[in-house]
Design an enzyme around this catalytic site. Structure first.
Site, mmCIF file in Angstrom:
data_model
loop_
_atom_site.group_PDB
_atom_site.id
_atom_site.type_symbol
_atom_site.label_atom_id
_atom_site.label_comp_id
_atom_site.label_asym_id
_atom_site.label_seq_id
_atom_site.Cartn_x
_atom_site.Cartn_y
_atom_site.Cartn_z
ATOM 1 N N HIS A 158 57.573 31.507 -74.741
ATOM 2 C CA HIS A 158 57.608 31.726 -73.282
ATOM 3 C C HIS A 158 56.755 32.922 -72.869
ATOM 4 O O HIS A 158 57.061 33.611 -71.900
ATOM 5 C CB HIS A 158 59.040 31.935 -72.765
ATOM 6 C CG HIS A 158 60.015 30.949 -73.325
ATOM 7 N ND1 HIS A 158 60.239 29.731 -72.741
ATOM 8 C CD2 HIS A 158 60.779 30.991 -74.444
ATOM 9 C CE1 HIS A 158 61.135 29.064 -73.462
ATOM 10 N NE2 HIS A 158 61.463 29.807 -74.509
ATOM 11 N N SER A 279 30.201 43.608 -64.967
ATOM 12 C CA SER A 279 30.311 43.285 -63.547
ATOM 13 C C SER A 279 29.165 43.962 -62.804
ATOM 14 O O SER A 279 28.742 45.063 -63.162
ATOM 15 C CB SER A 279 31.650 43.805 -63.022
ATOM 16 O OG SER A 279 31.572 44.058 -61.638
ATOM 17 N N LYS A 285 33.825 47.342 -66.331
ATOM 18 C CA LYS A 285 34.284 46.020 -66.773
ATOM 19 C C LYS A 285 33.611 45.511 -68.035
ATOM 20 O O LYS A 285 32.408 45.649 -68.210
ATOM 21 C CB LYS A 285 34.038 45.000 -65.658
ATOM 22 C CG LYS A 285 34.823 45.295 -64.399
ATOM 23 C CD LYS A 285 36.233 44.808 -64.496
ATOM 24 C CE LYS A 285 36.290 43.413 -63.930
ATOM 25 N NZ LYS A 285 37.578 42.822 -64.124
ATOM 26 N N GLU A 292 36.400 32.427 -71.188
ATOM 27 C CA GLU A 292 36.832 31.738 -69.964
ATOM 28 C C GLU A 292 36.072 30.434 -69.787
ATOM 29 O O GLU A 292 36.637 29.406 -69.391
ATOM 30 C CB GLU A 292 36.605 32.643 -68.752
ATOM 31 C CG GLU A 292 37.521 33.850 -68.769
ATOM 32 C CD GLU A 292 37.110 34.896 -67.750
ATOM 33 O OE1 GLU A 292 37.902 35.173 -66.848
ATOM 34 O OE2 GLU A 292 35.979 35.420 -67.843
ATOM 35 N N LYS A 327 26.356 6.597 -70.692
ATOM 36 C CA LYS A 327 25.409 7.461 -71.397
ATOM 37 C C LYS A 327 25.423 8.934 -70.999
ATOM 38 O O LYS A 327 25.529 9.807 -71.861
ATOM 39 C CB LYS A 327 23.991 6.912 -71.245
ATOM 40 C CG LYS A 327 23.772 5.799 -72.197
ATOM 41 C CD LYS A 327 22.600 4.963 -71.882
ATOM 42 C CE LYS A 327 22.899 3.560 -72.327
ATOM 43 N NZ LYS A 327 24.006 2.908 -71.602
HETATM 44 N N1 ARG Z 1 20.142 0.204 -69.330
HETATM 45 C C1 ARG Z 1 21.203 -0.656 -69.734
HETATM 46 C C2 ARG Z 1 22.359 0.181 -70.236
HETATM 47 O O1 ARG Z 1 22.193 1.322 -70.384
HETATM 48 C C3 ARG Z 1 20.796 -1.539 -70.859
HETATM 49 C C4 ARG Z 1 20.120 -2.734 -70.389
HETATM 50 C C5 ARG Z 1 20.966 -3.932 -70.327
HETATM 51 N N2 ARG Z 1 20.706 -4.470 -69.071
HETATM 52 C C6 ARG Z 1 21.028 -5.671 -68.707
HETATM 53 N N3 ARG Z 1 20.736 -5.951 -67.494
HETATM 54 N N4 ARG Z 1 21.636 -6.516 -69.462
HETATM 55 O O2 ARG Z 1 23.439 -0.299 -70.496
#
Ligand code: ARG
Length: 461
Positions: A158, A279, A285, A292, A327
């Site tokens: 605690h 700071s 500081k 952090e 991605k």
């Molecule tokens: N750029 C697409 C992706 O990152 C891959 C291409 C697949 N595109 C498609 N129209 N089947 O997933």
């Protein structure tokens, strides 16, 4: 100049520029160029071996792909232009070098199986690096424990001082969590190490391909089991984000301790100047900004994990363009995790214990109340009685503004009539920390045993 698309025959007129820029992924998936080239080469080799492509065309393609790789590596060809994605970019480069035959590279393959195989290859390589960095972090933890073998710090519950613990015992706690982090990374690696190449767009292909050949060339341990699942599945990314979130959650707790312990009032530890910031206004500081920020990065990791779950939830089986959204978070997650582990390793390597401040801590503390109660039980009291008597001693001390260790024998006896010298002797911080020799406890021997096991674990390949 507008780049060539990998499709277009069935369309009348031009695509709206807004749709072009909204759907493109080249601006970020160009990071996959090396993996994409490796995947394409493995595919061409397999097509040649299966005599789907003639040897001559196969060799020409491989030579051109190698050339593209060399040119990209030295920046001879820029990764720029208005390409739809990395796949169109590379096919266009291939066509520049070998002409129309370049499109034969699409036989028995689709961007849908290619893109996920690219991602798997990319992440697999990154994970190998991450596991190495994480191992260095765990080693730094054990080195830190060995640098301060006898330091005693408060163990908290605690966020109130509960019982004294050895500093190495605290380091071992993070090491113990780190072993689970390692397992999570290994699991992510296992799920990632599967080739999806040969799954085609969704259902496999009519060409007599052999996905096992390309999987082997790419160094994958396994090949997909079902083509539909192979193009739909991003569970390997979820497992990576779980590992990322787990590691950052643990680091954020570690950072929180270090921020509090290095702050005014406690000052148990000293952070290296080189890792702190000042700071612009207040000259005195010394701020723990990296700690952090590390704590803050956990929010980002949780974002990666949650956003992919949300992306996948309810998505029809098969490739859907939504998956392109996998991605950017992945690239961010890899960077975040690598940098965070590295930063934490530096912090662990640089921090030191402030023994003077720690000595002061124990002067006016009640962290030995459990030891007092335990000793009273050994002297024949029930645990209830012992707990109550030790509680009365603490109350007496608080009222009189006295420390437990400064109480005189008469004062003890006024509450515990049977109190003797032996009882008082047990009330030492060092003794207390040494005494907890139960397995996995903070006693010197238990800690030495755990450190030994940790060293052995670090040495196992
Ligand atoms: N750029 C697409 C992706 O990152 C891959 C291409 C697949 N595109 C498609 N129209 N089947 O997933």
């Amino acid at each position: 100049m507008t780049s060539k698309k990998l499709w277009g025959g069935r369309f009348k007129g031009k695509q709206d520029p807004i749709a072009v820029s909204f759907t493109e992924s080249f601006s970020f998936d160009q990071k996959l160029w090396e993996s994409d080239l490796a995947v394409l080469s493995a595919h061409v080799e397999m097509l040649s071996e299966k005599e789907i492509l003639s040897k001559t065309v196969g060799q020409k393609m491989i030579a051109a792909l190698n050339e593209i790789k060399a040119d990209l590596a030295i920046g001879k060809i820029p990764l720029s232009g208005d390409h739809e994605d990395i796949h169109s970019f590379i096919e266009e480069e291939l066509e520049k070098r070998i002409g129309q035959e370049a499109s034969l590279i699409r036989i028995g393959r689709s961007r849908n199986d290619t893109v996920v195989t690219d991602l798997r290859l990319h992440l697999k390589n990154e994970l190998v690096e991450i596991v190495k960095g994480h191992h260095d972090y765990l080693k730094a933890l054990i080195d830190l424990a060995n640098r301060f073998p006898n330091a005693v710090i408060p163990g908290y519950t605690h966020f109130r001082k509960a019982q004294p613990i050895l500093f190495p015992f605290y380091c071992l706690a993070h090491f113990s969590a780190g072993k689970r982090e390692h397992e999570a990374l290994q699991f992510a690696l296992e799920l990632t190490d599967v080739s999806a190449l040969g799954a085609g767009a969704v259902s496999g292909t009519s060409w007599p391909i052999d996905p096992v050949i390309s999987a082997k060339t790419l160094g994958f341990s396994e090949t997909f089991f079902n083509a539909l699942d192979a193009v739909s599945d991003r569970d390997f990314l979820l497992s990576f984000y779980f590992a990322e979130t787990l590691i950052l959650t643990h680091l954020s707790r570690f950072c929180e301790d270090l921020i509090l312990w290095s702050g005014e009032g406690l000052s148990y530890i000293e952070l290296p100047d080189a890792l702190c910031t000042g700071s612009s206004l207040m000259p005195q500081k010394k701020n723990p900004d990296p700690l952090e920020l590390l704590r803050g990065k956990t929010a980002r990791a949780l974002g990666h994990l949650t956003s992919l779950f949300v992306l996948l939830k309810g998505l029809p089986m098969g490739y859907n363009r939504d998956l392109q959204e996998d991605k950017e978070p992945l690239f961010d997650a890899v960077k975040t995790l690598k940098e965070s582990i590295y930063m934490m390793t530096k912090i662990v390597e640089g921090l030191s214990i402030n023994s003077e401040a720690l000595e002061k801590v124990w002067k006016e503390d009640f962290a030995l109340a459990t030891d007092l109660a335990d000793e009273l039980v050994r002297a024949g009291h029930t645990f209830g009685e012992a707990h109550d008597l030790a509680g009365q001693v603490v109350r007496y001390c608080s009222e009189k503004k006295k420390a437990l260790r400064d109480l005189k024998m008469e004062e003890f006896r006024a509450i515990i009539p049977k109190a003797n010298g032996h009882l008082l002797k047990t009330l030492s911080i060092e003794e207390s920390a040494k005494r907890r020799e139960s397995p996995g406890g903070t006693g010197h021997q238990a800690v030495a045993k755990a450190l030994h096991a940790a060293q052995a674990w670090l040495k196992t390949p």
